[in-house]
Design an enzyme around this catalytic site. Structure first.
Site, PDB file in Angstrom:
ATOM      1  N   ALA A   1      18.657  34.798 -51.531  1.00 53.87           N
ATOM      2  CA  ALA A   1      18.455  36.016 -52.329  1.00 53.87           C
ATOM      3  C   ALA A   1      18.688  35.707 -53.797  1.00 53.87           C
ATOM      4  O   ALA A   1      19.648  35.010 -54.148  1.00 53.87           O
ATOM      5  CB  ALA A   1      19.410  37.116 -51.871  1.00 53.87           C
ATOM      6  N   GLU A   2      17.833  36.244 -54.649  1.00 58.20           N
ATOM      7  CA  GLU A   2      17.860  35.940 -56.078  1.00 58.20           C
ATOM      8  C   GLU A   2      19.158  36.349 -56.767  1.00 58.20           C
ATOM      9  O   GLU A   2      19.514  35.797 -57.806  1.00 58.20           O
ATOM     10  CB  GLU A   2      16.696  36.639 -56.799  1.00 58.20           C
ATOM     11  CG  GLU A   2      15.325  36.217 -56.339  1.00 58.20           C
ATOM     12  CD  GLU A   2      14.784  37.122 -55.247  1.00 58.20           C
ATOM     13  OE1 GLU A   2      15.496  37.327 -54.250  1.00 58.20           O
ATOM     14  OE2 GLU A   2      13.657  37.609 -55.399  1.00 58.20           O
ATOM     15  N   ASN A   3      19.821  37.363 -56.228  1.00 53.12           N
ATOM     16  CA  ASN A   3      21.056  37.794 -56.883  1.00 53.12           C
ATOM     17  C   ASN A   3      22.191  36.796 -56.687  1.00 53.12           C
ATOM     18  O   ASN A   3      23.128  36.778 -57.472  1.00 53.12           O
ATOM     19  CB  ASN A   3      21.476  39.200 -56.410  1.00 53.12           C
ATOM     20  CG  ASN A   3      21.466  39.354 -54.909  1.00 53.12           C
ATOM     21  OD1 ASN A   3      20.837  38.573 -54.192  1.00 53.12           O
ATOM     22  ND2 ASN A   3      22.157  40.352 -54.411  1.00 53.12           N
ATOM     23  N   GLY A   4      22.096  35.937 -55.653  1.00 54.45           N
ATOM     24  CA  GLY A   4      23.112  34.902 -55.510  1.00 54.45           C
ATOM     25  C   GLY A   4      23.693  34.756 -54.122  1.00 54.45           C
ATOM     26  O   GLY A   4      24.900  34.571 -53.959  1.00 54.45           O
TER      27      GLY A   4
END
Lengths: 221, 235, 235, 221
Positions: free
Chosen positions: D49-52
Site C-alpha cells: 500500500a502506498e501509504n506505507g
C-alpha cells in the site's frame, strides 16, 4: 608551564562555554573530543555522530565496549536517555538541514575570512573529505580548535589558506592554544588570549591582520 | 534451535551467496569504519580471489577490518567513498595509481546511494559547491536563484549488508550504530545479500521496528560473526 | 499519571502551539486520507479562523476528516498535494477559482517533502516525464543519456504531525499506517509541532524504534484524539 | 446471464492467475480489490500500500477496524506475518525502484500501444494523479481491469486515448468483462475471451485493430 594535556583541556574548556542546554553538538576527533569533560552535568546536550547516533554519552569503561556502538571514528561510546539511532543519510540530513547548533572541528589552516582547510595535504595526505564539508558548511556555528602554529612554528591563521579548502567562510570561532578569535562578517577579531602569551606575540604568530575586541579578555592559566 | 521455514526461498548458504560474485563487478557494502560490514561475505569474496571489483561504500575501513581487507589485498580497481583515511594501504595503492578513488562528501555519498535505492536519477545539493575537488566534472544548475550540484544516483550489481536479525522474507533490523549505511546500501543493490546474526521465523519481527523491508533483500545468510579485532581492542 | 519533566522546553499546550499560526502561512501536514493527521491542531487552526493558508500534504482528506476540514471551510488559498479526489469540496473550490491546486505524483511529492527536510535542493526523477501536466513549467536535464525532471524541495514555515508517542526531546514513534507521511513532514518544517497520543519520560522510548529523532521536532502537545468519524464508520 | 458481481469476480479471478508466490502486488480500488479472494491460501503474496504497508491482509471483521491501520484508500485492513510499516517515501521508493512485481489498476481508457488514461476527465473530474503515474510507469507488470466499454457502450480500448494520459506504453495486460489482451512490443493481442461473447463482437466493441493469438482460449462462464 602548562603541560600539553593541560593546554588541550584549557582549549576544550573554553569551547565548552559556547554550549548551552538543549543544543545539538557534533565533535571532531582530537581536542574536540575533550569538550564533554568540561560541561556541567546539568547541561543536557545531544551529541551527534555522522554514522547515525543522536545522544552519545561518555566512553564505556574498559571491557564494557560494544562493537556495534561506536562513534564516527570507530571508537566505542555509550548513549544517554533520549538518544536515538538512525541511518547515515538521516544523520547527514540533520546536518544539511541546519539542525546542528555547534560543530567543533580541528583544522590545518583557517583564513581571516573564515575559510577552513582541514581535509588534505596534497602529495602527502589525501584521505578524502569524509563529513567535514557537510559539517563545515551547514552547522549553525563552527568552532575550530587547533594549535596556533604548526610544528615548525608557521602560523595556521592566514590571509588565505595555502592548503585546499574544505569550505569557504564557514568558521565562526577559532580557539587556539594562545587565543580566542571570532569571525564576524568575514572579519577576524581577537576576543580573548591566554595569560601565558600577549597580544604582540599573538600578532607575530598570526599571518594576517585582525582587530582586537574593545572587550578583550585574558584567560588566566 | 528452531527450524526456520523458507517460503520465499531467500535463506541461503554463504556458498550460494558467493556464487553471485565475479570479477569486474560493482559491489556496494554497508558499514562505517568497518562497524556494520558483513564479515563472512567479505572473507568469502577474499577467499574466492575475485579481482578488479568496484567497491562503493562509506569508507575503506581499516587495513584488516571490514571492506578494508579486500582493498588492502588489492582486489578493488576502483572505490567510491567519502574517505580512505583509516586505511593507509588504500592511500598507498591510490598514490601508486593501481586504485582509482572517487570521493564524495559523506552526506552526499549516502544521498547518492539512497537515490539509487529509491529509483531516483540524482539529488541536488549545495554542499561542496565552493570546492573544485567536488564540483569537477559535475553538472550544476540554478534553482530559484541559487546554485546546486547535480549528484548522480549510485546503484550496484550486488549489495552486501550486515544486520542483527532477519526473517524469511528478508525484513531486517540492525543493532545500534551498526545500522549506519546498511539500510541505504540494502535498497541500492540490484541484488541484495544480507548477512545476519540471527534468523527468526516469519512474524518474529515487530512490523513497527523493521528498518529494511524485505522487498529490498534478495538473499539472507546466517553470519558466524566478526572475524577481526577492532582498533580499540588492539590498544 | 506520571509527571513528565520538560528539560528541553518542548512540551507545550495546544494554545501555545496555536500562537505560531497566522494568515498567509505555509503549513505542511502529515497524514494520508486523514489517517495520521493531527486532529486538535487542525481543529484549533479552524477555531482561530486563520485564513489564506498554503497547505502542503499528501491529499485534502475528506470534507470533514483531517486537513479536509480546513480546505472545505475555505481556509486555504493554495494546496500542494497528489490528489483531492476524496474531498469533493476541494474540487469545487478549485473549479470556482478560489483554491489554487498544485498536483505532484504521489511518490514525487513525498520525495520533494523529504528533500526539503534533508536540506536538499531538488530530486531528479523520470516519473511523469511523459506527461505534460507534470512537466509543465519544470526544468529537465540529461544524465547519462536519460532525461529527468527536476522536482524541487518543499519546506514549510510550520509542520504539523501526529504520532503515537513522544518523549520530552520530541523523539517520535508512530502507530501502524498512521506513520505514512508524518516522518517526512516532521523533517520539512522550519518549526515542527507534534500532536501525540502519549508523552513518555526521557528514556521511555527504545532508541532503536524511534522513527523521527527529536532534533526535527520543536514542540510536542498531547492529543485529545480524533474528533471525526471515519468514512468506514459512516457506512 | 452472469450478475454484475459475478463478472467482476470472473475478471478478478483471471487477474489472480497472473500472481505467483513471493510476488509483491499493488492493487487499485474497485475490481482489483477483489483479486485476493481468488488466490490460493498457500500463495504467499505481499500486498503493498502506498501509504506505507507491505504485507496487507484481508479486511478486519466489523468492529475490529483500527483507524490507524488503513490502506491507501482510507479503509481498514489487517497485516500478515512478515508485514512491515514504512513511511510513504519508502513505499514509493519500492515502486520507483521496480520492486513491485504486479500492479493491477482500473482505467478509463487504454490505447493499442499500452498507453493508460485513468486519472482525469477534463471539465468533469480533476482529482489529481495520486500514485497512479508512479505505479503505471514503474511496476514490472501492469494489468488493467476495466469494463470493455463505458456506460454508453463506447469502447475503452482505442487507437489513441482521447483522455489525458496517466503514463505512456505501460500496460502489459488488459482484462475486461469480455476478453483478455496482452500488449507485447506495443502490439495488442487477444489471448482469451469469455464464453458469453465472441471474437467478432469483441472486434466490434474495440476501437482499434488487434491481432489474435494462435493460442486463443475461451474462458467458460
Amino acid at each position: 608551564m602548562a603541560s600539553e594535556l593541560d593546554i588541550r583541556n584549557l582549549m576544550a574548556k573554553r569551547a565548552a562555554r559556547e554550549i548551552v542546554g538543549g543544543m545539538v553538538v557534533n565533535l571532531g576527533i582530537g581536542i574536540p573530543s575533550l569538550v564533554p569533560n568540561h560541561l556541567p552535568e546539568t547541561t543536557k546536550v545531544m551529541f551527534h555522530a555522522e554514522n547515525g547516533i543522536l545522544g552519545m554519552g561518555p566512553s564505556p569503561g574498559s571491557g564494557l565496549e560494544d562493537g556495534n556502538l561506536c562513534n564516527a571514528g570507530g571508537y566505542p561510546v555509550t548513549i544517554v536517555p533520549g538518544a536515538s539511532y538512525c541511518d547515515s543519510v538521516t544523520a547527514f540530513g540533520m546536518i544539511r538541514r541546519g539542525r546542528i547548533d555547534v560543530s567543533i572541528l580541528g583544522s590545518l589552516q583557517v583564513s581571516r575570512q573564515g575559510d577552513l582547510a582541514n581535509w588534505i595535504i596534497p602529495g602527502k595526505k589525501v584521505p578524502g573529505m569524509g563529513g567535514a564539508m557537510d559539517l563545515a558548511s551547514k552547522a549553525k556555528k563552527l568552532i575550530v580548535l587547533m594549535s596556533h602554529t604548526d610544528k615548525k612554528g608557521n602560523p595556521k591563521i592566514l590571509e588565505q589558506c595555502t592548503l585546499p579548502l574544505t569550505a569557504t567562510r564557514c568558521v565562526d570561532m577559532i580557539i587556539t592554544d594562545k587565543a580566542v578569535f571570532e569571525i564576524k562578517n568575514c572579519e577576524l577579531v581577537l576576543m580573548e588570549y591566554f595569560s601565558t602569551t600577549s597580544v604582540s606575540r599573538i600578532t607575530a604568530q598570526t599571518a594576517c591582520r585582525f582587530s582586537v575586541s574593545e572587550d578583550l579578555k585574558v584567560i588566566e592559566v | 534451535m528452531i527450524e526456520i521455514e523458507n517460503p520465499f526461498g531467500k535463506i541461503a548458504t554463504l556458498e550460494q551467496a558467493l556464487a553471485f560474485f565475479k570479477e569486474e563487478m560493482t559491489v556496494m557494502f554497508g558499514g562505517f569504519g568497518g562497524v556494520g560490514s558483513p564479515p563472512n561475505l567479505i572473507e568469502g569474496i577474499l577467499a574466492k580471489e575475485i579481482k578488479n571489483l568496484t567497491l562503493i561504500g562509506n569508507d575503506t575501513g581499516f587495513p584488516n577490518i571490514g571492506i578494508g581487507k579486500l582493498v588492502s589485498q588489492g582486489r578493488a580497481k576502483k572505490v567510491i567513498a567519502s574517505h580512505i583515511g583509516s586505511n593507509p594501504i588504500a592511500g598507498k595503492l591510490m598514490n601508486q595509481g593501481v586504485l582509482e578513488v572517487e570521493f564524495s562528501p559523506q552526506g552526499t555519498l549516502v544521498e547518492r546511494i539512497r537515490a539509487g535505492g529509491m529509483g531516483l536519477g540524482a539529488i541536488l545539493t549545495d554542499v561542496g559547491l565552493d570546492n573544485t575537488s567536488v564540483t569537477k566534472g559535475k553538472q550544476q544548475m540554478e534553482l530559484n536563484g541559487r546554485s546546486y550540484l547535480v549528484e548522480t544516483a549510485l546503484t550496484a550489481e550486488v549489495s552486501i549488508v550486515y544486520a542483527e536479525k532477519a526473517d524469511p522474507y528478508g525484513n531486517l533490523v540492525y543493532d545500534k550504530s551498526a545500522r549506519n549505511t546498511n539500510p541505504l546500501v540494502a535498497m541500492a543493490g540490484d541484488f541484495t545479500i544480507a548477512e545476519v546474526k540471527e534468523i527468526v521465523p516469519l512474524g518474529g519481527l515487530d512490523p513497527e521496528e523493521i528498518v529494511t523491508p524485505g522487498i529490498f533483500v534478495d538473499m539472507v545468510i546466517l553470519s558466524n560473526g566478526v572475524n577481526w579485532k577492532w582498533v580499540w581492542e588492539e590498544n
